[in-house]
Design a protein around this motif. Structure first.
Motif, mmCIF file in Angstrom:
data_model
loop_
_atom_site.group_PDB
_atom_site.id
_atom_site.type_symbol
_atom_site.label_atom_id
_atom_site.label_comp_id
_atom_site.label_asym_id
_atom_site.label_seq_id
_atom_site.Cartn_x
_atom_site.Cartn_y
_atom_site.Cartn_z
ATOM 1 N N PRO A 48 0.771 -1.226 0.162
ATOM 2 C CA PRO A 48 -0.071 0.109 -0.052
ATOM 3 C C PRO A 48 0.900 1.197 0.112
ATOM 4 O O PRO A 48 1.671 1.221 0.596
ATOM 5 C CB PRO A 48 -0.773 -0.189 1.206
ATOM 6 C CG PRO A 48 -0.549 -1.447 1.838
ATOM 7 C CD PRO A 48 0.534 -2.109 1.073
ATOM 8 N N HIS A 49 0.470 2.194 -0.707
ATOM 9 C CA HIS A 49 1.301 3.370 -0.823
ATOM 10 C C HIS A 49 1.069 4.161 0.592
ATOM 11 O O HIS A 49 -0.254 4.831 1.000
ATOM 12 C CB HIS A 49 0.673 4.462 -1.971
ATOM 13 C CG HIS A 49 1.325 5.622 -2.251
ATOM 14 N ND1 HIS A 49 1.468 6.580 -1.488
ATOM 15 C CD2 HIS A 49 2.154 5.834 -3.402
ATOM 16 C CE1 HIS A 49 2.236 7.503 -1.915
ATOM 17 N NE2 HIS A 49 2.812 7.127 -3.055
ATOM 18 N N ALA A 50 2.011 4.279 1.151
ATOM 19 C CA ALA A 50 1.966 4.961 2.741
ATOM 20 C C ALA A 50 1.566 6.291 2.882
ATOM 21 O O ALA A 50 0.598 6.547 3.647
ATOM 22 C CB ALA A 50 3.331 5.042 3.357
ATOM 23 N N GLY A 51 1.544 7.066 1.590
ATOM 24 C CA GLY A 51 1.170 8.554 1.631
ATOM 25 C C GLY A 51 -0.314 8.604 1.765
ATOM 26 O O GLY A 51 -0.816 8.979 2.077
ATOM 27 N N ALA A 52 -0.672 7.739 0.569
ATOM 28 C CA ALA A 52 -2.069 7.723 0.242
ATOM 29 C C ALA A 52 -2.937 7.091 1.257
ATOM 30 O O ALA A 52 -4.144 7.746 1.748
ATOM 31 C CB ALA A 52 -2.469 6.711 -0.940
ATOM 32 N N SER A 54 -2.101 7.767 4.520
ATOM 33 C CA SER A 54 -2.040 8.406 5.592
ATOM 34 C C SER A 54 -3.042 9.703 5.556
ATOM 35 O O SER A 54 -3.404 10.193 6.428
ATOM 36 C CB SER A 54 -0.632 8.989 5.927
ATOM 37 O OG SER A 54 -0.189 10.135 4.830
ATOM 38 N N ILE A 55 -3.428 9.742 4.341
ATOM 39 C CA ILE A 55 -4.632 10.706 4.279
ATOM 40 C C ILE A 55 -5.635 10.416 4.915
ATOM 41 O O ILE A 55 -6.457 10.979 5.370
ATOM 42 C CB ILE A 55 -4.800 10.970 2.310
ATOM 43 C CG1 ILE A 55 -3.403 11.551 1.740
ATOM 44 C CG2 ILE A 55 -5.842 12.115 2.457
ATOM 45 C CD1 ILE A 55 -3.987 11.854 0.551
ATOM 46 N N THR A 60 0.496 7.445 10.491
ATOM 47 C CA THR A 60 1.595 7.193 9.453
ATOM 48 C C THR A 60 2.173 5.932 10.117
ATOM 49 O O THR A 60 3.031 5.447 9.255
ATOM 50 C CB THR A 60 2.412 8.205 9.344
ATOM 51 O OG1 THR A 60 2.856 8.565 10.688
ATOM 52 C CG2 THR A 60 1.911 9.498 8.761
ATOM 53 N N ALA A 115 1.974 16.145 9.021
ATOM 54 C CA ALA A 115 1.242 14.677 9.324
ATOM 55 C C ALA A 115 2.342 13.742 8.962
ATOM 56 O O ALA A 115 1.983 12.722 8.468
ATOM 57 C CB ALA A 115 -0.121 14.649 8.422
ATOM 58 N N MET A 116 3.727 13.823 8.970
ATOM 59 C CA MET A 116 4.530 12.706 8.950
ATOM 60 C C MET A 116 4.632 11.819 9.944
ATOM 61 O O MET A 116 5.040 10.740 9.715
ATOM 62 C CB MET A 116 5.824 13.237 8.787
ATOM 63 C CG MET A 116 5.966 14.258 7.441
ATOM 64 S SD MET A 116 7.731 14.583 6.988
ATOM 65 C CE MET A 116 8.116 13.193 6.447
#
Lengths: 337, 337
Positions: A48-52, A54-55, A60, A115-116
């Motif tokens: 899974p794309h971690a950034g996507a 985390s939205i 995170t 939001a990191m």
DNA sequence: TTGAAAGCGTTACCAC
DNA sequence: GTGGTAACGCTTTCAA
């Protein structure tokens, strides 16, 4: 090129949401569907794309650790904290992001506000630490390793350095020593008001005073010259010195070395007790009695607290680990004179 | 509660895209608009959501660093690499994510495939490192600190440990020594085939052999007992030993200490040359001649290479830093007998 | 020089 | 037990 969740879904013949639920476990999935999805994930090598992610999630699975200002890799105690936190984090599927205190307070805000990270661990707390108000205002949890003066409501874990210092005094006093000196952390550590350095020293001096002994102490640079100078100074303060409390793990080997050069045998002519990680005392010659500094335990505990806060469960605001004495060969009764 | 880009836009009376372009600089913006947007950003304390951003951008401004398997904070050299990379990264607005080698190869794939990091730095490379094929197959750049046997096309930076070893031999030989021994890294470092340990030793032994001298060496645990044992063993191998090459920074103080205990004066009875970070040799008594191990420089360089790769510019595949000798008081001609 | 709107990859609500 | 689809917060094309 990068494989997405929809690719997995298509290949498994299910909808994207089903794949998502297989991944999160947030919904019952039939054995057969789960099997097909997991097979598809494995075959496509999907991550899974971690950034996507985390939205939508509010997290995170990354935590930040703020290193000491003057970290240079020399102090193994500092590093033990980092590794303890790192291992605890990785074991729970968290990643660790490193921040340096030099970045200043702004960088803590940055990684949190962008939001990191889900939370922050800060080490080497000063008694009046400028980061404390920042951490308190953060909209993510923070845990301190160390105790600032105004800790109220900020979760922190610490070792009871004052009690550790007092315990060293007590041990030596019980053995019969009446002339006890302390070789403490380097002067710049005191200059930046590091809590551990101040509290350990004050614990020692207070206990010495309470027992009617002279409060003899000196900071020391952790190299042969610095140690030689410090020891000379201690003897200047009290020529009858028969016991040494060393809270300066890097200097400890040099202390033993210097005493040997001076013809003072340990523990015959000079008893030595250290406050330091146990493995740094036990392999010296002679093995040094110590009050073990539980760095790894503190790091692990700090992460545990942070994860607790992240998951919304209340945590004890203050946790103070009690000191424990390891008796080895470096401390004994003073020689009859 | 968290302030978003649209909030900034609304407050500045512009569209979201305008704010985005102000942020990225990808489009000309009138001075007046820019001013209003920046003011709005500042007043609201806006930070772009890193995750959301990373979906569209192809990058995260985070790099991963894989730590050695057995890192425990004891080895200050390892830590100097970490800090060098950390400082270089932070200076360029990158964040550093820490991975442990224990996580295994899978975890490298994980953070890369989940688009968490833009690249990876791996340290403490073994001659036949299982991570090498993984790194090569990654769709993100990687840089090694150290040299595997099959490095071809994988960008790596390293110190020329073989040359460093040879340089030590040369120095001592030139001073007149004919009986030179090496006290090397701990046995387990050799057991895991760490490139630096093997190459330094082989550099020393090769040069000794080339000069017709006995290849005398021994690994050593970095504590007083281990060092005492190693030195005894070296004397067993060559009773006429008059010079010691120490590549074991943690053991170095104990070596000096032990020689003193044995009544061997440095450099009179025994010359000592070390391969280690300069600051760990220069503050000993006597200050030790060394071939300086440029850990900080290597870390900095590794990050530089990685950023170069990330930005798509070709980088030299191999960079080998040349050794340099610092002459101090610990090495001199052998005593006439 | 600026705005509208269509994504980016994932999640979770709402249906069925 | 499963699928459709509207978000999430940002970037970037397309249009003006």
């Amino acid at each position: 090129m990068p494989v997405r969740l929809v690719d997995v879904a298509r290949r498994a013949g299910v909808s994207p949401s089903t794949v998502s639920y297989v991944l999160s476990g947030n919904r019952p999935i039939s054995a057969e569907t789960r099997r097909r999805v997991e097979e598809s994930i494995a075959e496509l090598g999907f991550r899974p794309h971690a950034g996507a992610r985390s939205i939508r999630r509010q997290s995170t699975n990354v935590v930040a650790m703020v290193l000491p200002m003057f970290a240079d890799g020399q102090s193994s105690v500092q590093m033990q904290f980092v590794f303890a936190v790192l291992h605890a984090a990785r074991a729970q599927g968290y990643n660790l992001l490193l921040l340096t205190a030099e970045d200043g307070v702004a960088e803590i805000n940055n990684v949190v506000n962008s939001a990191m990270v889900d939370g922050v661990i800060v080490m080497e707390i000063q008694v009046n630490d400028p980061r404390v108000p920042v951490l308190r205002a953060l909209d993510r949890p923070a845990v301190l390793i160390g105790t600032p003066d105004d800790a109220e409501s900020l979760v922190h874990v610490d070792f009871d350095f004052a009690a550790a210092g007092a315990m060293c005094v007590q041990h030596l006093h019980d053995l019969g020593h009446r002339h006890i000196g302390m070789l403490a952390q380097p002067a710049d550590t005191f200059a930046r008001q590091a809590g551990f350095a101040l509290r350990a020293r004050d614990g020692v001096l207070q206990e010495l005073t309470d027992r009617g002994l002279n409060p003899t102490w000196i900071p020391a640079q952790p190299n042969p010259a610095g140690v030689a100078e410090a020891i000379e100074e201690l003897f200047g303060q009290d020529p009858e010195l028969s016991a040494l409390i060393v809270y300066n793990e890097l200097a400890l080997p040099f202390v033993l070395d210097r005493l040997r050069q001076l013809g003072r045998r340990v523990p015959g002519d000079m008893s030595v007790v250290a406050i330091c990680p146990d493995d740094q005392a036990q392999h010296l010659l002679p093995a040094v009695s110590d009050v073990a500094l539980p760095a790894a335990e503190l790091g692990r505990l700090a992460f545990e607290r942070l994860v607790g806060l992240i998951s919304g469960t209340d945590q004890p605001v203050s946790t103070l680990l009690e000191p424990h004495l390891n008796r080895r060969g470096s401390a004994g009764p003073p020689l009859r004179r």
